[in-house]
Design an enzyme around this catalytic site. Sequence first.
Site, PDB file in Angstrom:
ATOM      1  N   MET A   1      27.798 -47.657  53.878  1.00  0.00           N
ATOM      2  CA  MET A   1      29.056 -47.180  53.330  1.00  0.00           C
ATOM      3  C   MET A   1      29.525 -46.010  54.169  1.00  0.00           C
ATOM      4  O   MET A   1      28.813 -45.433  54.969  1.00  0.00           O
ATOM      5  CB  MET A   1      28.854 -46.777  51.865  1.00  0.00           C
ATOM      6  CG  MET A   1      30.062 -46.177  51.179  1.00  0.00           C
ATOM      7  SD  MET A   1      31.513 -47.243  51.295  1.00  0.00           S
ATOM      8  CE  MET A   1      32.766 -46.100  50.792  1.00  0.00           C
ATOM      9  N   SER A 360      33.204 -56.373  53.495  1.00  0.00           N
ATOM     10  CA  SER A 360      32.537 -55.655  54.578  1.00  0.00           C
ATOM     11  C   SER A 360      32.103 -54.280  54.115  1.00  0.00           C
ATOM     12  O   SER A 360      32.744 -53.677  53.243  1.00  0.00           O
ATOM     13  CB  SER A 360      33.468 -55.498  55.786  1.00  0.00           C
ATOM     14  OG  SER A 360      34.476 -54.529  55.516  1.00  0.00           O
ATOM     15  N   ASP A 361      31.016 -53.793  54.675  1.00  0.00           N
ATOM     16  CA  ASP A 361      30.748 -52.360  54.550  1.00  0.00           C
ATOM     17  C   ASP A 361      31.881 -51.639  55.276  1.00  0.00           C
ATOM     18  O   ASP A 361      32.629 -52.232  56.055  1.00  0.00           O
ATOM     19  CB  ASP A 361      29.375 -52.019  55.142  1.00  0.00           C
ATOM     20  CG  ASP A 361      28.807 -50.723  54.572  1.00  0.00           C
ATOM     21  OD1 ASP A 361      29.580 -49.906  54.024  1.00  0.00           O
ATOM     22  OD2 ASP A 361      27.582 -50.527  54.667  1.00  0.00           O
ATOM     23  N   TRP A 362      31.986 -50.352  55.080  1.00  0.00           N
ATOM     24  CA  TRP A 362      33.149 -49.609  55.550  1.00  0.00           C
ATOM     25  C   TRP A 362      33.146 -49.508  57.083  1.00  0.00           C
ATOM     26  O   TRP A 362      32.326 -48.810  57.663  1.00  0.00           O
ATOM     27  CB  TRP A 362      33.176 -48.246  54.890  1.00  0.00           C
ATOM     28  CG  TRP A 362      33.956 -48.207  53.607  1.00  0.00           C
ATOM     29  CD1 TRP A 362      34.916 -47.304  53.283  1.00  0.00           C
ATOM     30  CD2 TRP A 362      33.874 -49.101  52.483  1.00  0.00           C
ATOM     31  NE1 TRP A 362      35.438 -47.585  52.030  1.00  0.00           N
ATOM     32  CE2 TRP A 362      34.812 -48.683  51.518  1.00  0.00           C
ATOM     33  CE3 TRP A 362      33.108 -50.237  52.205  1.00  0.00           C
ATOM     34  CZ2 TRP A 362      35.002 -49.340  50.307  1.00  0.00           C
ATOM     35  CZ3 TRP A 362      33.293 -50.896  50.998  1.00  0.00           C
ATOM     36  CH2 TRP A 362      34.231 -50.450  50.061  1.00  0.00           C
TER      37      TRP A 362
END
Length: 966
Positions: A1, A360-362
Amino acid sequence: MAPDQSSRGLLGARSDRRSFDKNDHSDSDSDSDLDATEFLDREAQTSSEPKPAFLSSPAARWKSSLARFLAGRSRRCLIVLVFVVGVWVLLGAGGTFAYKKYQQEPTYGLSPPWYPSPKGGIASTWAESYKKAAKMVDKMTLAEKVNVTTGTGWQMGLSVGTNGPAVHVGFPQLQLQDGPLGIRFADNITAFPAGITVGATWNRQLMYARGKAHAIEAREKGINVLLGPCVGPLGRMPAGGRNWEGFGADPYLQGIAGAETVKGIQSEGVMATIKHFVANEQEHFRQPWEWGLPHAVSSNIDDRALHELYAWPFGDAVKAGVASVMCSYNMVNNSYSCGNSKLLNGILKDELGFQGFVMSDWLAQRGGVSTALAGLDMTMPGDGVGWADGKSLWGPELTKAVLNGSVPVERINDMATRIVAAWYQLGQDDETKFPRQPPNFSSWTNDRLGVLAPGSPSPQPQVQVNKFLNVQANHSIIAREVAAEGTVLLKNDAGLLPLTRQGLPDAKLKARRSVLARATGKQHTGKFKIGIFGEDAGPGNGPNACKDRGCNQGTLASGWGSGAVEFPYLVTPIEALRSQFNTSRVALNDYLVNKPPTSAMADLELCIVFANADSGEGFTKWDDVSGDRPNLDLQKGGDALITTVASTCGGGVGDVIVVIHAVGPVLMEKWIDLPNVKAVLLANLPGEESGNALADVLFGDVNPSGHLPFTIGKSLKDYGPGGQVMYRPNGVVPQQDFTEGLYIDYRYFDKQGIEPRFEFGFGLSYTQFKYSGLEVTPRKTKSALPKERPSPAAEPPAYSTAVPDSKEVLFPEGFSPLEKYVYPYLRSVDEIVSDPYPYPDGWDTKQPLSGAGGAEGGNPDLWEVYVEVSVEVENVDGVAGAAVPQLYLEYPAEGEEGVDFPVRVLRGFEKVWLERGQKKKVVFGLTRRDLSYWSVERQNWVMVVGGEYGFAVGESSRDVKVRGSW
């Protein structure tokens, strides 16, 4: 994240053509794919935009730096010279980023292709939600579909992630928020114990209850999607920085805890997000440029280990109906996880039958068209490959890609449908529970007033962004129960614990003072003298002193990073103990430092020492901890503190209790066998009720029932080559080969015959339990393969596949866009290009459906119980307490030719409360999945038909009490 920042140099010039996918290298090892160096060189030749310095080759960068130095004047030249010379010296000395060492990049896309992306809507459990979603999506314009799938940008809403709404059809903007142990950046919420503490409870009911309470707070704060729970990292490396966010170093334990948490969260209508898919096992090199390299680490995993270890807990979450799966930053087999079609299309959506949406993760998305084709459904936070730049890889680029045919219309339809179906599945169309408005708090300011998109420099009106709504209710009770049950009693010589509020029971006190008198010649009278030692017992500068909890000071109750929260309060150990000891009988002295004066210890009769070890997400460094721990030692001189106190407390013979707060295993060899270290408690990361929960255990109000969710070795080397963090890269794309296969944590210790200090599953109680009467009851006949994959229980929605009119994606007339805000619109149809898209190898080859699939969670036969194992558990000692019978499976000795099996693997556990003298029967149901191994050749779960399965039930992976076979 994401970290709480907006400046980060990441890989990615954008092509002005389609969706600039050449940096994605998705799932193809064909010659037509460009490697990273070729991509950057091609980009330099074709892009009409100035090329950022970090995109040029290393040699070109140094030439450019030197040229600027020679041409420049003023003191800036001196700074440049010092920088260039300094780095050049590092390179010449063979430093970490020596260019020659990393000139050669590996072939991209070694993960095989799997296309097309399976459509959602095949599961009966989601059928009604997909019907509703189909009606809504069918009415959406292309711009609205793109809006739903694309984040609006970093800090372009009040939560950490927001997609765009489809206002004309009534679909709201979703609010996404961290994290696994509470609501990040929010006020008046509960700081729950971390995942690793939850795992240590081995209590399914508490796992569920914590998730439910977490979701209640999220919903009341205005959140649609919680970014948790976390089951990846699994815990391959004991020093991994984010292991504490998950539930332990075993796929079965992680799977049960993750699934129960998902069920708890979603029982309140909040979408859960299981993360990080998959094999994001360390923080070093987890994403491009965060560690100075242009690429993330590649976790290179064999097919069997991927299925039996790393993907296993995600299967449990999918079976539990999880709404969202977050793909990870790292590569898997040299293809970025969020663009890896084998992982997302093949394993997650086909084999596991996942019906929700992949997020998606960031900034984990590394391509545009390619990630859509590979199975990504939502990109977060919306920005492309640079923080807060507003240049999305989707947004208007996805709009163009659909209009020019690069992304099929049926794919964008499925992406939007999956998101809308999840919204309906959780009942979020009920406006009484989920009002169509922003959350009632801001992630970016503590002020009452602010703007709705603080990441945009465009003028905006001030509105109330923080309403300071208290949502804690009575959730501190759950937090305290989890913290207490997650405390593991590792040592209790001579039954020193539990204490009384008078110190020791009168009989014990008299005997103890007699021993001290004989040893020291000094007679103790009066109040019982206790000393509390260590920074970890006290408040330090407060629990929120460091941003994102990114430092180790005061008592440790959480790791750091996006998985941490703002503590509403933190009950410290010293606060709780001071309030509970009877001051008329106990003289309590505290020394809340790690180098206390030894002169104060000689007169003490009991010393309680606190020490800890911290870690967290890789975007923050504290001391020598860069996310991942550099070792398994106690931090801030904890070992020296314990040995000093042990050698001087009561003249070296006073009783010592050690309390450890830690993110994972710590080495104890320097002091664990000291004769006066009588008791050791591992309290893990207990959250806001830390001190109270510890006091509950110390005083016997709670009989300890925590068990280790990992192995504590005698050295870091004990965990094997696979247990070592890669601290230095071995290439421009760091290659981390998981050559140990299935053998991590206790599996490795067992295979190698290594004696741990404390084995996986270990934990003491203030009582004793007896195991007897094990019975094995077959429920189904053994067969090598599961039943044939069933036909879909429902049909995915069908839509028109016609390409929409390009005019419907133009900016609305008179619309004033916010700067950096990600919109789906185009300014002109001239932006659309029609050159053929270079699809990856395998794009036009439809893959065969997996025999392991067919429904949500996979082939339904995998979840059928094939054998039951029952055992009688009896409390045979003096006090009531909770037993944790654990069932370990031993594969048939004959096995399968050429197939290696671990000594034993966890396949069942329960937590059973027993009064003194009470006996209960515990039944474990083992599914076909539990009994099978993943066959690389057959590409299916295979049960061993020949020979006998062994069942070992006991109190840890090595403390087997009773056995049976089938």
